[in-house]
Design an enzyme around this catalytic site. Structure first.
Site, mmCIF file in Angstrom:
data_model
loop_
_atom_site.group_PDB
_atom_site.id
_atom_site.type_symbol
_atom_site.label_atom_id
_atom_site.label_comp_id
_atom_site.label_asym_id
_atom_site.label_seq_id
_atom_site.Cartn_x
_atom_site.Cartn_y
_atom_site.Cartn_z
ATOM 1 N N ASN A 95 4.778 2.102 -1.389
ATOM 2 C CA ASN A 95 4.480 3.067 -2.446
ATOM 3 C C ASN A 95 5.129 4.384 -2.026
ATOM 4 O OD1 ASN A 95 3.425 4.815 -4.318
ATOM 5 N ND2 ASN A 95 1.347 4.810 -3.470
ATOM 6 N N TRP A 96 6.272 4.670 -2.656
ATOM 7 C CA TRP A 96 7.021 5.867 -2.237
ATOM 8 C C TRP A 96 6.356 7.155 -2.704
ATOM 9 C CZ3 TRP A 96 12.924 4.797 -3.485
ATOM 10 C CH2 TRP A 96 13.370 3.751 -2.685
ATOM 11 N N LYS A 97 5.413 7.056 -3.618
ATOM 12 C CA LYS A 97 4.794 8.253 -4.225
ATOM 13 C C LYS A 97 5.905 9.140 -4.817
ATOM 14 C CE LYS A 97 1.135 7.808 -0.888
ATOM 15 N NZ LYS A 97 -0.173 8.298 -0.523
ATOM 16 N N HIS B 87 -4.393 3.825 -8.457
ATOM 17 C CA HIS B 87 -4.268 4.421 -7.119
ATOM 18 C C HIS B 87 -5.243 5.588 -7.028
ATOM 19 C CE1 HIS B 87 -2.648 6.540 -3.670
ATOM 20 N NE2 HIS B 87 -2.040 5.404 -3.330
ATOM 21 N N GLU C 243 -5.002 8.454 -5.854
ATOM 22 C CA GLU C 243 -4.433 9.767 -6.230
ATOM 23 C C GLU C 243 -4.457 9.957 -7.740
ATOM 24 O OE1 GLU C 243 -0.802 9.445 -3.941
ATOM 25 O OE2 GLU C 243 -2.008 9.575 -2.117
ATOM 26 N N GLU D 280 -7.992 0.125 -0.777
ATOM 27 C CA GLU D 280 -7.488 1.333 -0.121
ATOM 28 C C GLU D 280 -8.616 2.346 0.046
ATOM 29 O OE1 GLU D 280 -3.003 1.788 -0.554
ATOM 30 O OE2 GLU D 280 -3.884 2.748 -2.291
ATOM 31 N N GLY E 231 -2.987 8.345 3.872
ATOM 32 C CA GLY E 231 -2.211 9.516 4.287
ATOM 33 C C GLY E 231 -2.898 10.365 5.344
ATOM 34 N N SER F 79 -2.830 4.181 5.843
ATOM 35 C CA SER F 79 -2.232 4.461 7.153
ATOM 36 C C SER F 79 -1.836 3.202 7.928
ATOM 37 C CB SER F 79 -3.163 5.352 7.981
ATOM 38 O OG SER F 79 -3.395 6.575 7.300
ATOM 39 N N GLY G 195 2.141 3.514 2.174
ATOM 40 C CA GLY G 195 2.639 4.794 1.685
ATOM 41 C C GLY G 195 3.670 5.379 2.640
ATOM 42 N N GLY G 196 3.230 6.308 3.481
ATOM 43 C CA GLY G 196 4.136 7.047 4.373
ATOM 44 C C GLY G 196 5.137 6.173 5.126
HETATM 45 C C1 PEP Z 1 -0.911 4.649 -0.365
HETATM 46 O O1 PEP Z 1 -0.491 5.692 -0.841
HETATM 47 O O2 PEP Z 1 -1.169 3.694 -1.106
HETATM 48 C C2 PEP Z 1 -1.098 4.574 1.085
HETATM 49 C C3 PEP Z 1 -1.709 3.544 1.582
HETATM 50 O O3 PEP Z 1 -0.602 5.626 1.832
HETATM 51 P P1 PEP Z 1 -0.498 5.709 3.449
HETATM 52 O O4 PEP Z 1 0.061 4.386 3.913
HETATM 53 O O5 PEP Z 1 0.449 6.839 3.688
HETATM 54 O O6 PEP Z 1 -1.863 5.938 3.946
#
Ligand code: PEP
Length: 251
Positions: free
Chosen positions: A9-11, A95, A97, A167, A173, A212, A233-234
């Protein structure tokens, strides 16, 4: 046996130049991956780029959101049919966010899920509790409410063509990962809840963990019986890290 899936997930991150380097790195790194699937969910403007670079490869692509409406006067929105036009396989819905920053309710998320599915996309339904909810001991209650909104609207059979991502909001994040046991407990809860309605759908349901995930913790998380891969994500923004997580899916 369920096949592992790893989705990036590049956001809201990327440029044409940066994406090209990233996608070429991922393509090279997963070329020989046989026993796991991987995909990237990119910002809308880069769907054409993902399609042109990934078409014909084993890497799927998708969007991070979509409108619950099929078409019409919804300025700034993107509908499921448009995602299909760009070859998307997946659409993330719900999600945290989007739930938190854009006030998407369980009902709106369920409508988005339904719209995506009807267009032939595979929705990736995100569920998960905040830190306050975990500390209050209501994790199962929150996850059940989010899941039930979709089950009530789309029916349990819809989950045969979808993915669920657990999640925990406190792990997204933040660098704090749920322990494999903490994540497994919620994954098992989700599967059991679906099994009460349809054992076969529950058995085949792909449930990703997100929060994470890194190359260093992916193998341990993915080895849990009800964790079928990750939503990343990251770490999905660095080809080497994302490839290592995809590879953890085939161990
Ligand atoms: C996400 O945004 O779905 C996510 C899991 O982010 P991260 O891996 O950065 O925690």
């Amino acid at each position: 046996m369920r096949r592992k899936l790893v989705v990036g997930n590049w956001k809201m991150v990327g440029t044409l130049a940066r994406n090209k380097v990233l996608l070429e790195g991922v393509l090279a790194g997963v070329r020989d991956l046989r026993n796991a699937d991987c995909a990237v969910c990119v910002p809308f403007p880069y769907l054409a780029q993902a399609q042109s670079l990934l078409q014909g490869s084993s890497i799927g692509w998708g969007a991070q959101n979509l409108s619950q409406h099929a078409e019409g006067a919804y300025t700034g929105e993107v509908c499921a049919g448009m995602l299909v036009d760009f070859g998307c396989k997946y659409a993330i819905v719900g999600h945290s966010e989007r739930r938190n920053l854009y006030q998407e309710s369980d009902e709106v998320v369920a409508a988005k899920f339904d719209t995506a599915l009807k267009a032939g996309l595979q929705p990736i339904l995100c569920v998960g509790e905040t830190l306050a909810e975990r500390e209050a001991g209501v994790t199962d209650e929150v996850v059940a409410r989010q899941l039930d909104a979709v089950l009530n609207r789309a029916g349990v059979k819809a989950l045969a063509k979808a993915v669920v991502a657990y999640e925990p909001v406190w792990a997204i994040g933040t660098g704090k990962t749920a322990s494999p046991d903490q994540a497994q407990a919620v994954h098992a809860f989700i599967r059991q809840r679906v099994a009460k309605l349809d054992g076969q759908v529950a058995q085949g349901l792909c449930i990703l963990y997100g929060g994470s995930v890194k190359a260093a913790n992916a193998v341990e998380l993915f080895s849990m019986p009800d964790i079928d891969g990750g939503l990343i994500g990251g770490a999905s923004l660095i080809a080497e890290d994302f490839v290592a997580i995809c590879r953890a899916g085939q161990k």
